[in-house]
Design a protein around this motif. Structure first.
Motif, PDB file in Angstrom:
ATOM      1  N   ALA A 182      -6.005  -1.613  -5.173  1.00 36.80           N
ATOM      2  CA  ALA A 182      -6.139  -0.927  -3.883  1.00 36.80           C
ATOM      3  C   ALA A 182      -7.245  -1.545  -3.038  1.00 36.80           C
ATOM      4  O   ALA A 182      -7.106  -1.738  -1.819  1.00 36.80           O
ATOM      5  CB  ALA A 182      -6.401   0.560  -4.108  1.00 36.80           C
ATOM      6  N   ARG A 183      -8.340  -1.854  -3.713  1.00 37.12           N
ATOM      7  CA  ARG A 183      -9.467  -2.464  -2.974  1.00 37.12           C
ATOM      8  C   ARG A 183      -9.081  -3.845  -2.464  1.00 37.12           C
ATOM      9  O   ARG A 183      -9.416  -4.240  -1.337  1.00 37.12           O
ATOM     10  CB  ARG A 183     -10.676  -2.553  -3.890  1.00 37.12           C
ATOM     11  CG  ARG A 183     -11.942  -3.060  -3.213  1.00 37.12           C
ATOM     12  CD  ARG A 183     -13.137  -2.880  -4.118  1.00 37.12           C
ATOM     13  NE  ARG A 183     -14.340  -3.391  -3.506  1.00 37.12           N
ATOM     14  CZ  ARG A 183     -14.768  -4.661  -3.573  1.00 37.12           C
ATOM     15  NH1 ARG A 183     -14.055  -5.548  -4.277  1.00 37.12           N
ATOM     16  NH2 ARG A 183     -15.874  -5.041  -2.975  1.00 37.12           N
ATOM     17  N   ALA A 184      -8.350  -4.594  -3.282  1.00 38.56           N
ATOM     18  CA  ALA A 184      -7.923  -5.924  -2.848  1.00 38.56           C
ATOM     19  C   ALA A 184      -6.978  -5.833  -1.656  1.00 38.56           C
ATOM     20  O   ALA A 184      -7.097  -6.596  -0.682  1.00 38.56           O
ATOM     21  CB  ALA A 184      -7.254  -6.658  -4.022  1.00 38.56           C
ATOM     22  N   GLN A 203       0.824  -1.209   0.000  1.00 39.74           N
ATOM     23  CA  GLN A 203       0.000   0.000   0.000  1.00 39.74           C
ATOM     24  C   GLN A 203       0.861   1.264   0.000  1.00 39.74           C
ATOM     25  O   GLN A 203       0.525   2.260  -0.654  1.00 39.74           O
ATOM     26  CB  GLN A 203      -0.923  -0.005   1.234  1.00 39.74           C
ATOM     27  CG  GLN A 203      -2.052  -1.012   1.130  1.00 39.74           C
ATOM     28  CD  GLN A 203      -2.892  -1.028   2.398  1.00 39.74           C
ATOM     29  OE1 GLN A 203      -2.432  -0.637   3.464  1.00 39.74           O
ATOM     30  NE2 GLN A 203      -4.135  -1.492   2.257  1.00 39.74           N
ATOM     31  N   ASN A 204       1.997   1.220   0.676  1.00 41.98           N
ATOM     32  CA  ASN A 204       2.861   2.414   0.727  1.00 41.98           C
ATOM     33  C   ASN A 204       3.688   2.578  -0.554  1.00 41.98           C
ATOM     34  O   ASN A 204       3.992   3.697  -0.969  1.00 41.98           O
ATOM     35  CB  ASN A 204       3.794   2.330   1.933  1.00 41.98           C
ATOM     36  CG  ASN A 204       3.037   2.407   3.248  1.00 41.98           C
ATOM     37  OD1 ASN A 204       1.978   3.037   3.313  1.00 41.98           O
ATOM     38  ND2 ASN A 204       3.564   1.780   4.282  1.00 41.98           N
ATOM     39  N   GLU A 205       4.070   1.460  -1.159  1.00 40.01           N
ATOM     40  CA  GLU A 205       4.950   1.513  -2.330  1.00 40.01           C
ATOM     41  C   GLU A 205       4.190   1.594  -3.646  1.00 40.01           C
ATOM     42  O   GLU A 205       4.794   1.716  -4.701  1.00 40.01           O
ATOM     43  CB  GLU A 205       5.862   0.278  -2.350  1.00 40.01           C
ATOM     44  CG  GLU A 205       6.837   0.199  -1.194  1.00 40.01           C
ATOM     45  CD  GLU A 205       7.858   1.324  -1.216  1.00 40.01           C
ATOM     46  OE1 GLU A 205       8.181   1.800  -2.337  1.00 40.01           O
ATOM     47  OE2 GLU A 205       8.312   1.741  -0.128  1.00 40.01           O
ATOM     48  N   SER A 206       2.867   1.448  -3.596  1.00 43.74           N
ATOM     49  CA  SER A 206       2.081   1.472  -4.852  1.00 43.74           C
ATOM     50  C   SER A 206       0.988   2.512  -4.761  1.00 43.74           C
ATOM     51  O   SER A 206      -0.209   2.201  -4.736  1.00 43.74           O
ATOM     52  CB  SER A 206       1.478   0.091  -5.131  1.00 43.74           C
ATOM     53  OG  SER A 206       2.478  -0.903  -5.187  1.00 43.74           O
ATOM     54  N   PRO A 207       1.359   3.809  -4.761  1.00 43.75           N
ATOM     55  CA  PRO A 207       0.318   4.840  -4.683  1.00 43.75           C
ATOM     56  C   PRO A 207      -0.492   4.951  -5.965  1.00 43.75           C
ATOM     57  O   PRO A 207      -1.633   5.429  -5.942  1.00 43.75           O
ATOM     58  CB  PRO A 207       1.117   6.111  -4.408  1.00 43.75           C
ATOM     59  CG  PRO A 207       2.478   5.825  -4.948  1.00 43.75           C
ATOM     60  CD  PRO A 207       2.737   4.368  -4.759  1.00 43.75           C
ATOM     61  N   THR A 267      -6.798  -3.428   0.519  1.00 45.70           N
ATOM     62  CA  THR A 267      -7.574  -2.997   1.677  1.00 45.70           C
ATOM     63  C   THR A 267      -8.356  -4.168   2.301  1.00 45.70           C
ATOM     64  O   THR A 267      -8.410  -4.331   3.531  1.00 45.70           O
ATOM     65  CB  THR A 267      -8.547  -1.882   1.284  1.00 45.70           C
ATOM     66  OG1 THR A 267      -7.788  -0.782   0.740  1.00 45.70           O
ATOM     67  CG2 THR A 267      -9.344  -1.395   2.488  1.00 45.70           C
ATOM     68  N   ARG A 268      -8.956  -4.983   1.423  1.00 44.64           N
ATOM     69  CA  ARG A 268      -9.714  -6.131   1.927  1.00 44.64           C
ATOM     70  C   ARG A 268      -8.795  -7.132   2.615  1.00 44.64           C
ATOM     71  O   ARG A 268      -9.147  -7.695   3.654  1.00 44.64           O
ATOM     72  CB  ARG A 268     -10.442  -6.811   0.770  1.00 44.64           C
ATOM     73  CG  ARG A 268     -11.606  -5.994   0.206  1.00 44.64           C
ATOM     74  CD  ARG A 268     -12.708  -5.868   1.256  1.00 44.64           C
ATOM     75  NE  ARG A 268     -13.252  -7.186   1.577  1.00 44.64           N
ATOM     76  CZ  ARG A 268     -13.945  -7.467   2.681  1.00 44.64           C
ATOM     77  NH1 ARG A 268     -14.135  -6.508   3.590  1.00 44.64           N
ATOM     78  NH2 ARG A 268     -14.422  -8.666   2.883  1.00 44.64           N
ATOM     79  N   ILE A 269      -7.593  -7.346   2.021  1.00 47.16           N
ATOM     80  CA  ILE A 269      -6.642  -8.269   2.653  1.00 47.16           C
ATOM     81  C   ILE A 269      -6.240  -7.742   4.020  1.00 47.16           C
ATOM     82  O   ILE A 269      -6.164  -8.486   5.015  1.00 47.16           O
ATOM     83  CB  ILE A 269      -5.416  -8.460   1.743  1.00 47.16           C
ATOM     84  CG1 ILE A 269      -5.808  -9.203   0.457  1.00 47.16           C
ATOM     85  CG2 ILE A 269      -4.316  -9.224   2.477  1.00 47.16           C
ATOM     86  CD1 ILE A 269      -4.690  -9.310  -0.556  1.00 47.16           C
ATOM     87  N   ALA A 270      -5.971  -6.428   4.099  1.00 48.32           N
ATOM     88  CA  ALA A 270      -5.590  -5.848   5.389  1.00 48.32           C
ATOM     89  C   ALA A 270      -6.725  -5.971   6.407  1.00 48.32           C
ATOM     90  O   ALA A 270      -6.510  -6.309   7.578  1.00 48.32           O
ATOM     91  CB  ALA A 270      -5.189  -4.393   5.196  1.00 48.32           C
ATOM     92  N   THR A 271      -7.961  -5.712   5.962  1.00 48.08           N
ATOM     93  CA  THR A 271      -9.118  -5.795   6.876  1.00 48.08           C
ATOM     94  C   THR A 271      -9.314  -7.215   7.398  1.00 48.08           C
ATOM     95  O   THR A 271      -9.506  -7.447   8.600  1.00 48.08           O
ATOM     96  CB  THR A 271     -10.389  -5.301   6.167  1.00 48.08           C
ATOM     97  OG1 THR A 271     -10.178  -3.961   5.721  1.00 48.08           O
ATOM     98  CG2 THR A 271     -11.579  -5.355   7.101  1.00 48.08           C
ATOM     99  N   GLU A 272      -9.281  -8.179   6.487  1.00 50.05           N
ATOM    100  CA  GLU A 272      -9.490  -9.560   6.898  1.00 50.05           C
ATOM    101  C   GLU A 272      -8.334 -10.051   7.754  1.00 50.05           C
ATOM    102  O   GLU A 272      -8.526 -10.899   8.651  1.00 50.05           O
ATOM    103  CB  GLU A 272      -9.664 -10.451   5.659  1.00 50.05           C
ATOM    104  CG  GLU A 272     -10.938 -10.154   4.866  1.00 50.05           C
ATOM    105  CD  GLU A 272     -12.182 -10.314   5.712  1.00 50.05           C
ATOM    106  OE1 GLU A 272     -12.237 -11.263   6.542  1.00 50.05           O
ATOM    107  OE2 GLU A 272     -13.106  -9.484   5.575  1.00 50.05           O
ATOM    108  N   SER A 273      -7.127  -9.558   7.478  1.00 55.29           N
ATOM    109  CA  SER A 273      -5.992  -9.928   8.319  1.00 55.29           C
ATOM    110  C   SER A 273      -6.205  -9.440   9.745  1.00 55.29           C
ATOM    111  O   SER A 273      -5.939 -10.161  10.723  1.00 55.29           O
ATOM    112  CB  SER A 273      -4.690  -9.350   7.748  1.00 55.29           C
ATOM    113  OG  SER A 273      -4.436  -9.862   6.455  1.00 55.29           O
TER     114      SER A 273
END
Length: 369
Positions: free
Chosen positions: A272-274, A261-265, A276-282
């Motif tokens: 981005a949505r994927a 997320q930080n390296e791919s603005p 975010t979802r991975i981070a949320t589920e993690s």
């Protein structure tokens, strides 16, 4: 009411009923025999009565002579002439007063005539040419003896019933001793002493078969409980190990997600949505793992013995740390001793979480009281 009391009472009632019936049978049999003997004596007296001799040649008896049977003659007007009185010659008993109905009944069978003295009366006319004779014997002694005999029977029935009840209680108590031992063992097993077994009763009896069956059932239940406890221990161990093992890859996943997320603005919306979802589920999966660890720790705490400690000291230590780390925050502590039973480390973790939440989620100058 206990079963042994019911058996004892039932046995006593059966003994009372049986002895009462037997006593009544004995009493009425003795009474019937007594009256039959009296009636036979009256028949003999009437048959042998020499009325003319007694009327023409009355012989005074000695004063101490006792006559059991009184003899009388029935006149044509149904009056009775007393020829011999019952009792002692010096103190004779009065002859019974008979009505015409009673006189007629006494010709058929012996009758009982109440009065000042109760008599047994029988009238016969042995020969048509001779006058009718009346024989009467007092029943005072007979009634007194029968009354004493009835009292003796009642006392004997009561004594036999009491002895039978006491014997039944002793026998039933001895018989129920194995049952009492089984109850004590069952209560001990129910309280957690699974190594205990029911005492074995005499083989070949119902209690012996019951004790064997109960011991077999308790053994099977104990084995099942042991297996269940072993499975629970293994399950808690697996949950604890799995939770600790899962947290490491989850941390790695979260780190790479944050890195991407930080390296791919300029990532596409889908990427981005994927991420975010991975981070949320993690985060959610890490929360579930944390909850599993908390539950595992709670099971471990539930098996510990709680001890008394001063909760106010733990609160004082952690909030003093908050005051040292954030001196610009107003802090007011008004603490008194508060001794409770619990696990001190768990309370330290709880108070530490409260302090961290205050530090993270309130303004730096927010007052704490």
């Amino acid at each position: 009411m206990s079963l042994r009391s019911r058996i004892t009472i039932l046995t006593a009632l059966l003994i009372l009923f049986s002895t009462a019936i037997l006593g009544a049978f004995v009493y009425f049999t003795a009474s019937r025999i007594q009256y039959q003997t009296i009636d036979n004596g009256l028949r003999s007296a009437v048959a042998d009565a020499r009325i003319q001799n007694l009327a023409g040649n009355p012989r005074p008896a000695p004063p101490d002579a006792y006559s059991q049977i009184a003899i009388g003659r029935v006149n044509r007007d149904n009056t009775i002439t007393v020829l011999r009185q019952a009792g002692y010659a010096s103190d004779p008993l009065p002859f019974p007063t008979l009505t015409a109905v009673q006189l007629a009944q006494s010709q058929q069978t012996a009758i009982t005539v109440p009065g000042e003295v109760t008599y047994r009366v029988l009238a016969r006319q042995p020969d048509p040419k001779r006058a009718m004779a009346v024989a009467a014997t007092p029943l005072t002694d007979v009634e007194s003896n029968l009354k004493q005999f009835a009292v003796s029977i009642i006392a004997a029935v009561a004594l036999v019933t009491i002895i039978g009840a006491l014997t039944s209680w002793a026998v039933v108590r001895k018989f129920f001793r194995p049952v009492d031992a089984m109850v004590d063992s069952a209560q001990a097993i129910a309280q957690g002493d699974t190594k205990r077994r029911v005492p074995t009763a005499q083989p070949g009896t119902e209690l012996g078969e019951l004790s064997v069956a109960l011991n077999a059932m308790i053994g099977a239940l104990t084995e099942s409980i042991t297996r269940v406890e072993a499975s629970e221990v293994q399950l808690r161990k697996f949950v604890s190990n799995a939770s600790h093992e899962i947290r490491t890859p989850l941390t790695v996943i979260r780190g790479y997600v944050e890195l991407l997320q930080n390296e791919s603005p300029d990532a596409s919306d889908l990427q981005a949505r994927a991420l975010t979802r991975i981070a949320t589920e993690s985060h959610r999966l890490e929360g579930l793992v944390t909850q599993l660890l908390v539950l595992e720790n709670m099971d471990a705490l539930a098996q510990q013995e709680f001890a008394a400690f001063d909760l106010s000291q733990i609160v004082h230590d952690f909030f003093e740390d908050l005051n040292a780390l954030n001196p610009g925050r107003p802090l007011l502590l008004d603490l008194g001793s508060c001794f409770i039973n619990g696990e001190p480390n768990a309370w330290r973790q709880l108070v530490s979480n409260l302090v961290q939440n205050i530090s993270r989620h309130t303004p730096p100058d927010g007052a704490v009281e």
